[in-house]
Design a protein around this motif. Structure first.
Motif, PDB file in Angstrom:
ATOM      1  N   HIS A 171      16.922   3.613 -17.768  1.00 13.56           N
ATOM      2  CA  HIS A 171      16.683   3.561 -19.206  1.00 13.56           C
ATOM      3  C   HIS A 171      15.534   4.502 -19.571  1.00 13.56           C
ATOM      4  CE1 HIS A 171      16.426   2.050 -23.257  1.00 13.56           C
ATOM      5  NE2 HIS A 171      15.185   1.605 -23.076  1.00 13.56           N
TER       6      HIS A 171
ATOM      7  N   ARG B 132      16.678   8.222 -19.432  1.00 13.63           N
ATOM      8  CA  ARG B 132      17.442   8.623 -20.618  1.00 13.63           C
ATOM      9  C   ARG B 132      16.532   8.782 -21.822  1.00 13.63           C
ATOM     10  NH1 ARG B 132      19.299   6.002 -24.898  1.00 13.63           N
ATOM     11  NH2 ARG B 132      18.814   3.955 -24.027  1.00 13.63           N
TER      12      ARG B 132
ATOM     13  N   GLU C  83      15.712  12.336 -23.906  1.00 11.48           N
ATOM     14  CA  GLU C  83      16.024  12.422 -25.338  1.00 11.48           C
ATOM     15  C   GLU C  83      14.792  12.806 -26.145  1.00 11.48           C
ATOM     16  OE1 GLU C  83      17.576   8.585 -26.242  1.00 11.48           O
ATOM     17  OE2 GLU C  83      19.624   9.060 -25.594  1.00 11.48           O
TER      18      GLU C  83
ATOM     19  N   THR D 282      13.895  16.272 -18.249  1.00 16.07           N
ATOM     20  CA  THR D 282      13.691  15.110 -17.398  1.00 16.07           C
ATOM     21  C   THR D 282      12.197  14.990 -17.082  1.00 16.07           C
ATOM     22  OG1 THR D 282      13.917  16.356 -15.334  1.00 16.07           O
ATOM     23  CG2 THR D 282      15.949  15.486 -16.344  1.00 16.07           C
TER      24      THR D 282
END
Length: 277
Positions: free
Chosen positions: A204, A207, A211, A216
Motif C-alpha cells: 500500500h 503504491r 502516485e 518508487t
C-alpha cells in the motif's frame, strides 16, 4: 558519449541563483529523475518527448517547457532531427519571495499547470535571463529585475486557475517518509523500514508513494542522493569524497547513476562549474 550529444552547464559567480544548460542530442535518453529546482526550457530545434507525472509530452521547436520541482520526468529525442534546447533551473527558495510579491499566496507551494506551452512572451523572458546569467558584466539590479519580471509573468499566467489546480495537497505520512529517506542518505533502506515508519502495509505504501512522487521509493532515494552529489560537485568537493559521503559503491557506480540524469559524468559536470574560477 556520442559527439552529437552535448550538454553544457554553467552559472554566474556573482548571480548564482540560476543554473544554465545548453544541450544538443541525437541518441541520448534521460532516465526518470526529478530536479529540486523549477526547470524552464525552450526547444530550439527538433522535438523533445518526455513523460512527466504519467502524461506524455511533445515539445516542438519554439515551445516552452516548464517542470515543477520534484516532478519526475524522463526525456529523449522525438524525431530523426537533432534536438537542441536551453534550460534554466531556478530553486523555489529564489523564486518564492518574488512570486509572493507578485501576488501569489502560499508561494512556497506554487506549481505551474502547463508543462509544454506555445508562449512567445515566456520564451523571450527565458532567453533574456539566459543572456544575463551568461554575461559577467550583468549588474545585480538588472539580474534581479529580470527575475522579478519573470515571476510576475508566471503569476499572471496562473490568474483565474482554481487553487487546487496549482497546489498539490500535502500528504503528511508520505512527507514523513520523504524526511526519513533524507535523514538516511547513505544507508540502504528496505521497503519494510519505510512502510513501518508511516504505519502502512509495504505494498500500500509503495503504491501511495509512487502516485505522490511519481517515482518508487528506491528511485526517489537514488534521485535525492544524485541531487545532493550534484550540489557537492558544483561546490568543488573531490569526487572520492562525494562517492563516500553519498553512499555510492565506487566512482564507476557514481558515473553510471549520474550520467543518465545529467548527460555527463560527474567529472565532466564538475569541470563545467570549475572552469574559469
Amino acid at each position: 558519449m556520442s559527439v552529437e550529444n552535448h550538454f553544457q552547464f554553467a552559472k554566474s559567480e556573482s548571480h548564482d541563483d540560476i543554473i544554465l544548460l545548453e544541450a544538443s542530442m541525437r541518441d541520448f535518453t534521460f532516465c526518470k529523475h526529478a530536479h529540486e529546482e523549477f526547470s524552464f526550457g525552450i526547444t530550439l530545434a527538433g522535438r523533445q518527448d518526455f513523460f512527466s507525472l504519467g502524461t506524455h509530452h511533445k515539445s516542438h521547436a519554439g515551445n516552452v517547457m516548464a517542470i515543477n520541482p520534484g516532478d519526475a520526468h524522463d526525456g529523449h529525442v522525438g524525431t530523426s532531427d537533432t534536438l537542441r534546447y536551453k534550460m534554466l533551473y531556478v530553486h523555489p527558495d529564489t523564486l518564492a519571495p518574488m512570486l509572493q510579491q507578485a501576488g501569489i499566496h502560499n508561494a512556497a507551494d506554487f506549481r505551474i499547470k502547463e508543462t509544454v506551452q506555445d508562449n512567445p512572451v515566456m520564451q523571450q523572458h527565458i532567453l533574456r535571463l539566459f543572456k544575463l546569467v551568461e554575461d559577467p558584466a550583468t549588474t545585480s539590479i538588472a539580474y534581479y529585475s529580470a527575475l522579478y519580471e519573470f515571476a510576475v509573468l508566471l503569476a499572471k499566467q496562473e490568474e483565474g486557475i482554481e487553487q487546487g489546480a496549482i497546489y498539490r495537497r500535502r500528504d503528511s505520512a508520505l512527507e514523513r517518509a520523504r524526511e526519513y529517506l533524507h535523514a538516511h542518505l547513505s544507508q540502504e533502506l528496505s521497503l519494510d523500514d519505510l512502510s513501518a515508519e508511516v504505519h502502512m502495509s509495504k505494498f500500500h505504501f509503495l503504491r501511495r508513494f509512487k502516485e505522490y512522487f511519481g517515482m518508487t521509493p528506491h528511485q526517489y532515494w537514488l534521485n535525492y542522493r544524485i541531487n545532493r552529489a550534484k550540489d557537492a560537485l558544483e561546490a568543488g568537493t573531490p569526487l572520492a569524497d562525494i562517492v563516500f559521503d553519498y553512499g555510492f559503491n565506487d566512482l564507476s557506480h557514481f558515473n553510471r547513476r549520474f550520467k543518465p540524469a545529467y548527460g555527463k559524468t560527474p567529472y565532466q559536470f564538475q569541470r563545467d562549474f570549475l572552469q574559469g574560477r
